[in-house]
Design an enzyme around this catalytic site. Structure first.
Site, PDB file in Angstrom:
ATOM      1  N   ARG A 109      38.348  33.451  44.792  1.00  0.00           N
ATOM      2  CA  ARG A 109      37.048  34.120  44.790  1.00  0.00           C
ATOM      3  C   ARG A 109      36.005  33.181  45.371  1.00  0.00           C
ATOM      4  NH1 ARG A 109      35.133  37.084  39.356  1.00  0.00           N
ATOM      5  NH2 ARG A 109      34.560  34.972  38.797  1.00  0.00           N
ATOM      6  N   THR A 113      29.618  34.708  45.821  1.00  0.00           N
ATOM      7  CA  THR A 113      29.623  36.185  45.914  1.00  0.00           C
ATOM      8  C   THR A 113      30.655  36.840  45.003  1.00  0.00           C
ATOM      9  OG1 THR A 113      31.285  36.168  47.666  1.00  0.00           O
ATOM     10  CG2 THR A 113      28.968  36.049  48.354  1.00  0.00           C
ATOM     11  N   ASP A 205      38.008  29.813  33.113  1.00  0.00           N
ATOM     12  CA  ASP A 205      38.636  29.832  34.441  1.00  0.00           C
ATOM     13  C   ASP A 205      40.132  29.568  34.282  1.00  0.00           C
ATOM     14  OD1 ASP A 205      39.711  28.837  36.981  1.00  0.00           O
ATOM     15  OD2 ASP A 205      37.625  28.971  37.670  1.00  0.00           O
ATOM     16  N   ASP A 208      41.714  26.723  36.484  1.00  0.00           N
ATOM     17  CA  ASP A 208      41.300  25.379  36.034  1.00  0.00           C
ATOM     18  C   ASP A 208      41.970  25.010  34.723  1.00  0.00           C
ATOM     19  OD1 ASP A 208      39.745  24.917  38.220  1.00  0.00           O
ATOM     20  OD2 ASP A 208      37.831  25.396  37.244  1.00  0.00           O
TER      21      ASP A 208
HETATM   22  C1  PRP Z   1      40.761  33.933  39.501  1.00  0.00           C
HETATM   23  C2  PRP Z   1      41.894  34.739  38.884  1.00  0.00           C
HETATM   24  C3  PRP Z   1      41.954  35.939  39.788  1.00  0.00           C
HETATM   25  C4  PRP Z   1      40.502  36.155  40.141  1.00  0.00           C
HETATM   26  C5  PRP Z   1      39.974  37.282  39.300  1.00  0.00           C
HETATM   27  O1  PRP Z   1      41.194  33.238  40.607  1.00  0.00           O
HETATM   28  O2  PRP Z   1      43.096  34.026  38.806  1.00  0.00           O
HETATM   29  O3  PRP Z   1      42.743  35.749  40.948  1.00  0.00           O
HETATM   30  O4  PRP Z   1      39.816  34.939  39.831  1.00  0.00           O
HETATM   31  O5  PRP Z   1      38.681  37.618  39.696  1.00  0.00           O
HETATM   32  P1  PRP Z   1      38.328  39.009  40.367  1.00  0.00           P
HETATM   33  O6  PRP Z   1      39.044  40.062  39.613  1.00  0.00           O
HETATM   34  O7  PRP Z   1      36.843  39.080  40.190  1.00  0.00           O
HETATM   35  O8  PRP Z   1      38.720  38.945  41.801  1.00  0.00           O
HETATM   36  P2  PRP Z   1      40.252  32.189  41.365  1.00  0.00           P
HETATM   37  O9  PRP Z   1      39.481  32.879  42.447  1.00  0.00           O
HETATM   38  O10 PRP Z   1      39.448  31.431  40.365  1.00  0.00           O
HETATM   39  O11 PRP Z   1      41.291  31.261  42.104  1.00  0.00           O
HETATM   40  P3  PRP Z   1      42.281  30.155  41.493  1.00  0.00           P
HETATM   41  O12 PRP Z   1      43.333  30.874  40.694  1.00  0.00           O
HETATM   42  O13 PRP Z   1      42.827  29.520  42.724  1.00  0.00           O
HETATM   43  O14 PRP Z   1      41.481  29.210  40.642  1.00  0.00           O
HETATM   44  N1  URA Z   2      38.523  34.240  37.090  1.00  0.00           N
HETATM   45  C1  URA Z   2      38.821  33.536  35.973  1.00  0.00           C
HETATM   46  O1  URA Z   2      39.647  32.609  36.013  1.00  0.00           O
HETATM   47  N2  URA Z   2      38.206  33.862  34.825  1.00  0.00           N
HETATM   48  C2  URA Z   2      37.318  34.864  34.748  1.00  0.00           C
HETATM   49  O2  URA Z   2      36.787  35.118  33.649  1.00  0.00           O
HETATM   50  C3  URA Z   2      37.011  35.587  35.908  1.00  0.00           C
HETATM   51  C4  URA Z   2      37.642  35.255  37.073  1.00  0.00           C
END
Ligand code: PRP
Ligand code: URA
Length: 214
Positions: A109, A113, A205, A208
């Protein structure tokens, strides 16, 4: 399992073990090692139920005593984790489906945005030959998952099941609108998204917490 079904396409698990493990995964005191273990264990528990309606075919085998008719899964199953956090569910699903093929979709994400940015896709050439289990712990706005499903649709996948840990109502509504035939399985349906598009109460997150990068 004793399950509660909310909208037609959404399946929320109501199982004491899943509640128990989710309670620790939500806890900010839970460390990376335990977070990973719990995420994997919950993924295993959910997989059992997700596979319930998969088609089977009959086959013949010779037991040590005689020939008999057995049932086997009819089609190859493909697991697709959304990177990064979905990788944390992969081992748990493969515990029950060791023969599954594994495709990967990388999406992150945009921090300002909250819109999805795809950066990697590698899927089996014949992925459309069977059901696809798409795993990502968080269904927040639904943008990442909707993007992943669009890629799977482009690969001609018909049977796509989304398995997440925590879903927000906004994410469920988004998938229901964009991909109405997709089934969503979640361990919990949380209250809402906050102004940063994080799920509340949520678990923070997921990537993380899974990889100790927070
Ligand atoms: C997180 C999560 C999803 C997304 C959900 O990933 O694992 O993929 O956010 O959010 P959304 O429904 O609003 O799209 P992130 O973008 O943090 O990436 P990462 O797993 O690489 O940390
Ligand atoms: N991605 C995450 O990892 N946690 C949230 O709550 C939303 C998006």
């Amino acid at each position: 399992m004793n399950n509660v079904t909310t909208p037609a396409n959404l399946h929320i698990f109501d199982h004491p073990l899943i509640h128990h493990k989710l309670s620790y995964i939500r806890d900010r005191q839970t460390n990376t090692r335990d977070f990973r273990r719990l995420l994997s264990e919950i993924a295993t528990l959910m997989t059992y139920e997700v596979c319930r309606e998969f088609a089977t075919v009959s086959a013949e085998v010779d037991t040590p005593l005689e020939r008999t008719t057995v049932r086997r899964l009819a089609a190859p199953i493909t697991l697709v984790p959304v990177l990064r956090a979905g990788l944390g569910m992969t081992r748990g699903v493969l515990e029950l489906l060791p023969e599954a093929r594994v495709g990967h979709i990388g999406i992150r994400r945009d921090e300002s945005t909250a819109l999805p940015i795809g950066y990697y896709t590698k899927l089996p050439a014949d992925i459309a030959a069977g059901p696809v289990i798409l795993v990502d712990p968080m269904l927040a706005t639904g943008g990442s998952c909707a993007h992943a499903i669009t890629l799977l649709r482009e690969a001609k996948c018909c049977d796509v099941r989304v398995v997440c840990l925590v879903a927000a109502p906004e994410g469920v509504a988004r998938l229901t609108r964009d991909h109405p035939t997709v089934r969503i399985y979640a361990a919990a349906l949380d209250r809402e998204l906050d102004s940063n598009k994080y799920i509340r109460p949520g678990l923070g997150d997921a990537g993380d917490r899974c990889y100790g990068t927070g």
